[in-house]
Design a protein around this motif. Structure first.
Motif, short mmCIF file in Angstrom:
data_model
loop_
_atom_site.label_atom_id
_atom_site.label_comp_id
_atom_site.label_asym_id
_atom_site.label_seq_id
_atom_site.Cartn_x
_atom_site.Cartn_y
_atom_site.Cartn_z
N TYR A 254 1.06 -1.18 0.40
CA TYR A 254 -0.08 0.12 -0.02
C TYR A 254 1.23 0.85 -0.11
O TYR A 254 0.88 2.59 -1.35
CB TYR A 254 -1.38 -0.04 1.06
N VAL A 255 1.70 1.14 0.95
CA VAL A 255 2.80 2.60 1.03
C VAL A 255 3.67 2.47 -0.70
O VAL A 255 3.96 3.23 -0.86
CB VAL A 255 3.91 1.99 1.96
N SER A 260 3.75 5.70 -5.84
CA SER A 260 4.11 5.19 -7.42
C SER A 260 2.92 6.21 -8.42
O SER A 260 1.75 6.30 -7.74
CB SER A 260 4.14 3.97 -8.12
N ALA A 261 3.35 6.04 -9.37
CA ALA A 261 2.13 6.37 -10.45
C ALA A 261 0.72 5.73 -10.20
O ALA A 261 0.42 4.96 -10.55
CB ALA A 261 3.23 6.56 -11.95
N ALA A 319 6.91 18.33 0.27
CA ALA A 319 7.74 17.71 -0.07
C ALA A 319 7.50 16.14 0.04
O ALA A 319 7.11 14.10 -0.30
CB ALA A 319 8.93 17.54 1.52
N ALA A 320 5.57 15.77 0.91
CA ALA A 320 5.13 14.69 1.07
C ALA A 320 4.68 14.17 -0.51
O ALA A 320 4.41 13.45 -0.84
CB ALA A 320 4.13 15.44 2.48
N ALA A 321 3.91 15.20 -0.93
CA ALA A 321 3.33 15.09 -1.87
C ALA A 321 4.27 14.56 -3.20
O ALA A 321 4.36 13.99 -3.33
CB ALA A 321 2.61 16.91 -2.99
N LEU A 322 6.12 14.62 -3.54
CA LEU A 322 6.99 13.99 -3.96
C LEU A 322 7.20 12.60 -3.58
O LEU A 322 7.43 11.98 -4.46
CB LEU A 322 8.03 15.00 -3.60
N ALA A 323 7.04 12.85 -2.46
CA ALA A 323 7.00 11.12 -1.54
C ALA A 323 6.07 10.01 -1.83
O ALA A 323 5.89 8.54 -2.04
CB ALA A 323 7.13 11.43 -0.12
#
Length: 546
Positions: A254-255, A260-261, A319-323
């Motif tokens: 899930y993580v 992922s895309a 940063a959270a959005a990129l991760a």
């Protein structure tokens, strides 16, 4: 008149309350609480038995229908205490009790903005900031929602008020309250962890001025309180995951999936969608105000602890959005966390300019931004097609049966704008439905999906959509089908649904082209009932090979 009201403390709270009621009236009137995840989880937890399940929430993909071994599908990706509270409210007063309590907490957040902003701004500016916060699109949308991720943003005004009120004094009572607030916020949503760096900066008293340079005046008690509250809530979340997880590989998967895309969308297009959603959720008034405020801080090189935290938080958010790009692409609940720091930066700009035209322009933009939540609220949470199809599926299946179908999200019989089509059909039918099953491999994959050696299946075959010949042959060998004609209900179009379709085209969300087959409002179904197991699947393969 408005300036005198804003200058009066009592009238200011009344003004914010009136604005809150006026702007939330329409979204609340259009709400359908049973469609919200928190309500569905509470309902299912009570059906299975709270004590029997030890309070465990079930995975969103299995929270409809009846699972023989529900513990195999525990959902551990959100803190449980807030969901237990929602379950208690549901037990007391049903779905609307959950929604109303969330709405009232939203009102409390808007009112709490006044004392929170007063720690660094005069009362008129603090009152104006509270109004801007109340008018922000995301706060309107999620005050008329039950979403726990959005609810966690209540930590902003509460923590900032406690930090500012105890500025430099180090009182134990305020430190204890701050620690409790941080801990409780962590029991509402894990996304509040993105605010912890800002709270550490605030309690460290980080500031900058041209004369003195970078200055730190830490409030040791508050700093320790944030660290203690954050550590305890993180420990509790980890223990929850450890205790309730049935299969750790599912959690890791899930993580990985959230990082992922999205299927059918490229990463650059997903980031474009995230940027668009950020602007729509925060609203043009606060977006432009935040940019202006940031420019002022860079130009004057004078920044206090609240401004420092507000300027840094968008970086934490990015940063959270990129991760987790998939999470930010699919959801819109976390965007409300941007509103508080954008409000602070906007007030910084207005305080610097001290221009009535800028103030009037800002409030006009805030009022214009009400169009977005109004359009969103006008789109049915559950479409007529989902309602009718859900009732039909409920009639042809039992709660312990899995419903497999070659239907797909946003494709006929659903409308292109109906992004919750299959999910809402599951809720209406109270059945576990698996979409886009068009091959033998995807059908047999249901055994792994349900973590079961055998499965009672109802296959709803839309004859207008292709499936593999081997799957069709298997279905006909397993069961004699019954035929049905499904009349697609009329879904009234609107500017809101048209705009949503355009947005999803830009974002790369797959959707139907609205092609007609045969009779435009009729869909032909074949229904198969059978038991799927590894044994009968293997026997069928041997039968085919002879």
């Amino acid at each position: 008149m408005l300036s005198s009201i804003i200058s009066s403390n009592r009238w200011l709270y009344l003004l914010v309350t009136v604005v809150w009621i006026v702007t939330r009236a329409y979204p609340l009137s259009q709400a359908q609480p049973r469609a919200y995840w928190e309500v569905a989880e509470a309902k299912k937890l009570l059906e299975y038995g709270f004590c029997e399940r030890q309070g465990a929430i079930i995975n969103i993909h299995f929270m409809t229908g009846t699972m023989p071994e529900p513990w195999k599908h525990n959902y551990v990706n959100h803190p449980y205490p807030i969901l237990w509270f929602d379950t208690f409210l549901y037990w007391l007063g049903g779905p609307w009790a959950v929604l109303i309590s969330s709405a009232l907490l939203g009102l409390l957040t808007c009112l709490a903005m006044i004392p929170a902003l007063r720690v660094c701004f005069p009362q008129p500016e603090a009152g104006f900031g509270a109004l801007l916060y109340t008018l922000a699109p995301a706060t309107i949308l999620f005050d008329a929602d039950t979403n726990i991720v959005a609810l966690g943003a209540i930590i902003w005004p509460i923590s900032i008020y406690l930090i500012g009120k105890d500025s430099g004094q180090g009182r134990l009572a305020f430190a204890a309250l701050l620690g409790v607030a941080v801990f409780v916020a962590g029991q509402i949503s894990w996304f509040t962890y993105t605010i912890f760096p800002v709270l550490l900066i605030a309690t460290a008293g980080l500031a900058y001025s041209q004369a003195g340079g970078l200055v730190m005046q830490p409030n040791t008690k508050l700093l320790k309180a944030v660290m203690a509250g954050g550590t305890l809530t993180l420990i509790m979340f980890v223990l929850q995951i450890w205790f309730y997880t049935y299969d750790f590989s599912d959690t890791l998967s899930y993580v990985h999936g959230q990082a992922s895309a999205e299927q059918g969308a490229t990463i650059p297009r997903m980031y474009l969608a995230i940027a668009l959603r950020s602007v729509l959720s925060v609203g043009p008034a606060l977006v432009l105000g935040a940019f202006a405020g940031s420019f002022i801080l860079i130009r004057t090189r004078s920044i206090n602890w609240l401004q420092a935290g507000s300027a840094i938080y968008p970086l934490c958010f990015a940063a959270a959005a990129l991760a987790l790009p998939r999470f930010f692409y699919r959801e819109r609940t976390m965007y409300g966390y941007l509103i508080f720091p954008c409000t602070v930066l906007t007030l910084t700009a207005l305080q610097h300019f001290r221009n009535k035209r800028a103030t009037v322009g800002t409030i006009c933009l805030a009022i214009v931004s009400l169009v977005y939540p109004t359009l969103q609220a006008s789109i049915p949470k559950i479409s007529e097609t989902s309602k009718k199809l859900g009732h039909y599926i409920q009639e042809i299946s039992r709660p312990n049966e899995a419903v497999a179908t070659n239907l797909q999200q946003q494709q006929r019989p659903f409308q292109p704008w109906d992004v919750g089509s299959i999910t809402n059909t599951c809720l209406v039918a109270d059945r576990a439905i698996r979409e886009n099953i068009s091959s033998r491999k995807s059908l047999e994959g249901l055994l792994k999906n349900f973590n079961s050696p055998d499965l009672n299946v109802v296959f709803l075959y839309d004859t207008s959509k292709p499936i593999e010949e081997s799957l069709h042959a298997f279905l006909e060998r397993m069961s004699r089908p019954t035929s049905a004609r499904f009349e697609i209900p009329t879904e009234p179009g609107s500017a809101a649904t048209w705009l949503r379709s355009i947005y999803w085209k830009i974002a790369g969300k797959h959707q139907s082209l609205g092609e007609a087959n045969g009779q435009a409002n009729i869909e032909e179904f074949e229904v198969f009932h059978f038991k799927l197991s590894e044994t009968n699947s293997a026997l069928d393969e041997r039968h085919q090979s002879k």
